[in-house]
Design a protein around this motif. Structure first.
Motif, PDB file in Angstrom:
ATOM      1  N   VAL A  74       0.836  -1.211   0.000  1.00 53.26           N
ATOM      2  CA  VAL A  74       0.000   0.000   0.000  1.00 53.26           C
ATOM      3  C   VAL A  74       0.864   1.252   0.000  1.00 53.26           C
ATOM      4  O   VAL A  74       0.599   2.221  -0.730  1.00 53.26           O
ATOM      5  CB  VAL A  74      -0.948  -0.023   1.208  1.00 53.26           C
ATOM      6  CG1 VAL A  74      -1.626   1.347   1.379  1.00 53.26           C
ATOM      7  CG2 VAL A  74      -2.011  -1.101   1.033  1.00 53.26           C
ATOM      8  N   LEU A  75       1.930   1.261   0.798  1.00 56.07           N
ATOM      9  CA  LEU A  75       2.821   2.425   0.840  1.00 56.07           C
ATOM     10  C   LEU A  75       3.485   2.656  -0.510  1.00 56.07           C
ATOM     11  O   LEU A  75       3.624   3.808  -0.973  1.00 56.07           O
ATOM     12  CB  LEU A  75       3.884   2.237   1.923  1.00 56.07           C
ATOM     13  CG  LEU A  75       3.396   2.359   3.366  1.00 56.07           C
ATOM     14  CD1 LEU A  75       4.523   2.033   4.343  1.00 56.07           C
ATOM     15  CD2 LEU A  75       2.857   3.757   3.637  1.00 56.07           C
ATOM     16  N   LEU A  76       3.904   1.544  -1.165  1.00 56.04           N
ATOM     17  CA  LEU A  76       4.505   1.695  -2.495  1.00 56.04           C
ATOM     18  C   LEU A  76       3.506   2.275  -3.486  1.00 56.04           C
ATOM     19  O   LEU A  76       3.852   3.141  -4.313  1.00 56.04           O
ATOM     20  CB  LEU A  76       4.997   0.331  -2.976  1.00 56.04           C
ATOM     21  CG  LEU A  76       6.341  -0.160  -2.444  1.00 56.04           C
ATOM     22  CD1 LEU A  76       6.696  -1.507  -3.041  1.00 56.04           C
ATOM     23  CD2 LEU A  76       7.455   0.843  -2.750  1.00 56.04           C
ATOM     24  N   MET A  77       2.266   1.787  -3.427  1.00 56.97           N
ATOM     25  CA  MET A  77       1.243   2.293  -4.347  1.00 56.97           C
ATOM     26  C   MET A  77       0.941   3.758  -4.081  1.00 56.97           C
ATOM     27  O   MET A  77       0.728   4.544  -5.020  1.00 56.97           O
ATOM     28  CB  MET A  77      -0.019   1.446  -4.218  1.00 56.97           C
ATOM     29  CG  MET A  77       0.144   0.007  -4.694  1.00 56.97           C
ATOM     30  SD  MET A  77       0.376  -0.140  -6.472  1.00 56.97           S
ATOM     31  CE  MET A  77      -1.304   0.122  -7.046  1.00 56.97           C
ATOM     32  N   LEU A  78       0.912   4.144  -2.806  1.00 54.26           N
ATOM     33  CA  LEU A  78       0.693   5.563  -2.490  1.00 54.26           C
ATOM     34  C   LEU A  78       1.832   6.428  -3.004  1.00 54.26           C
ATOM     35  O   LEU A  78       1.619   7.536  -3.527  1.00 54.26           O
ATOM     36  CB  LEU A  78       0.536   5.731  -0.976  1.00 54.26           C
ATOM     37  CG  LEU A  78      -0.764   5.215  -0.360  1.00 54.26           C
ATOM     38  CD1 LEU A  78      -0.715   5.282   1.156  1.00 54.26           C
ATOM     39  CD2 LEU A  78      -1.957   6.020  -0.888  1.00 54.26           C
ATOM     40  N   LEU A  79       3.058   5.918  -2.847  1.00 53.12           N
ATOM     41  CA  LEU A  79       4.206   6.643  -3.391  1.00 53.12           C
ATOM     42  C   LEU A  79       4.103   6.732  -4.910  1.00 53.12           C
ATOM     43  O   LEU A  79       4.387   7.782  -5.514  1.00 53.12           O
ATOM     44  CB  LEU A  79       5.496   5.926  -2.983  1.00 53.12           C
ATOM     45  CG  LEU A  79       6.809   6.537  -3.505  1.00 53.12           C
ATOM     46  CD1 LEU A  79       6.994   7.947  -2.929  1.00 53.12           C
ATOM     47  CD2 LEU A  79       8.000   5.665  -3.135  1.00 53.12           C
ATOM     48  N   TYR A  80       3.662   5.647  -5.512  1.00 54.21           N
ATOM     49  CA  TYR A  80       3.490   5.597  -6.960  1.00 54.21           C
ATOM     50  C   TYR A  80       2.431   6.608  -7.407  1.00 54.21           C
ATOM     51  O   TYR A  80       2.585   7.305  -8.417  1.00 54.21           O
ATOM     52  CB  TYR A  80       3.107   4.177  -7.335  1.00 54.21           C
ATOM     53  CG  TYR A  80       3.058   3.874  -8.811  1.00 54.21           C
ATOM     54  CD1 TYR A  80       4.110   4.227  -9.653  1.00 54.21           C
ATOM     55  CD2 TYR A  80       1.960   3.212  -9.358  1.00 54.21           C
ATOM     56  CE1 TYR A  80       4.064   3.924 -10.987  1.00 54.21           C
ATOM     57  CE2 TYR A  80       1.922   2.906 -10.710  1.00 54.21           C
ATOM     58  CZ  TYR A  80       2.974   3.274 -11.518  1.00 54.21           C
ATOM     59  OH  TYR A  80       2.929   2.975 -12.843  1.00 54.21           O
TER      60      TYR A  80
END
Length: 362
Positions: free
Chosen positions: A32-38
């Protein structure tokens, strides 16, 4: 520690399941954190990502609640694992649909789901879960290439699905073999523990009578000798079944074995939990009575002698009666218990010489 016990419970199986849950929660959180960063780079719509994030958090919270209440609700671990696996597959397929150019990376999550479920599911169940995941992924990829071929080229989607299917089934097969190996090792461990238990029993128990054997009694005498003195003394008695050889000669060794078993069962019924009766050899038995006055010990032996004399042997000889002679000795101060046993042995011979069927104290 109290907080950890409150969150994870005290039962080992529950703690193990929740450790898997923590690992899964950390993995979901990382994605989820990676997707938010993305999404902060403008490569994916935050509006499409937030519902997925909410769904992911809901999965984590619901999984914890189901695991913690599984015992009370009677939910089997296989059911929990299957449900979590299906929810995780749904999360990965959703991520694939909205991840844009990074959607290929989300496919690895499907294999992770299969690996996690291996710990709770049988190989056949894991295979069915993997097939269900591939069916859902295949349907999603087909829908995207059919209605948005510009962003989801049919050829690319077909090759991606073929690679994913091959890898997923290979991982499922390998984890299934690992699961079978783990089950065999667990079974072998149980068999080994059972065999070790049998060995320990045979090392301490006389197979015929079920009493302690001589080795075990010697260990018990050593422990009793090392015990700090105090209270009443320790008494030991040597008991010998009268005319046992005659029983064997007249009625056979099988009858003799029956007599030994009946004697052991009857004599043991009079003992306290701290007392110990062992087969010392042949028809001879050693009785250890910790914290027992000589008068009380002699009275116990007399009651035991009366019980044994009352044993009926209709299958062997209705007229046959079992009697025993006993030599009783009381430990003197710091005397070695082996010396006490030797004194009991000497007075046992006195009991035999005096006509048998009696108790003689040193």
């Amino acid at each position: 520690m109290r907080f950890v016990d409150l969150v994870f419970g005290l039962e080992p199986r529950m703690r193990r399941m929740l450790r898997y849950w923590v690992a899964t929660a950390c993995l979901y959180g990382f994605f989820v954190l990676l997707m938010l960063l993305y999404s902060s780079k403008g490569l994916v719509s935050r509006d499409s990502l937030l519902p997925l994030a909410a769904y992911t958090i809901s999965i984590v919270v619901a999984s914890y609640a189901l695991i913690r209440s599984s015992n009370r609700l009677g939910i089997a671990p296989t059911t929990l694992a299957t449900l979590q696996g299906l929810l995780g597959i749904g999360c990965n397929i959703w991520g694939y649909s909205i991840a844009g150019p990074l959607r290929g990376a989300t496919l690895m999550g499907l294999m992770v789901v299969v690996v996690f479920c291996t710990f709770a599911l049988r190989p056949g169940q894991t295979l069915r879960l993997a097939v269900a995941g591939l069916a859902g992924l295949g349907a999603t990829m087909w829908w995207h290439q059919a209605y948005d071929p510009l962003h989801y080229p049919p050829g690319v989607e077909a090759v991606t699905f073929a690679i994913m299917a091959a890898c997923s089934l290979a991982v499922t097969f390998l984890t299934g073999e690992m699961s079978k190996l783990r089950a065999r090792l667990k079974e072998q461990k149980a068999e080994l523990e059972k065999a070790l238990g049998t060995i320990r029993t045979l090392a301490t128990v006389d197979e015929l009578t079920g009493l302690a054997n001589r080795r075990h009694m010697n260990e018990a005498l050593g422990r009793e000798q090392r015990r700090a003195p105090g209270g009443r003394p320790t008494c030991v008695a040597l008991l010998d079944i009268d005319h046992f050889k005659r029983i064997n000669d007249l009625h056979g060794h099988a009858a003799g074995d029956d007599v030994l078993r009946l004697f052991a069962r009857t004599a043991r019924s009079r003992l306290r939990g701290t007392d110990m009766l062992a087969r010392w050899g042949g028809e001879e038995f050693l009785l250890m009575l910790p914290d027992t006055d000589p008068i009380d010990a002699a009275a116990l032996l007399e009651r035991m002698r009366a019980d044994v004399a009352a044993i009926a042997l209709p299958d062997i000889d209705p007229t046959l009666r079992i009697t025993f002679s006993a030599g009783l000795a009381t430990r003197r101060g710091g005397e070695a218990l082996t010396d006490t046993v030797n004194r009991a042995d000497k007075v046992l011979y006195q009991a035999k010489a005096a006509g048998r069927n009696r108790v003689v104290a040193a």
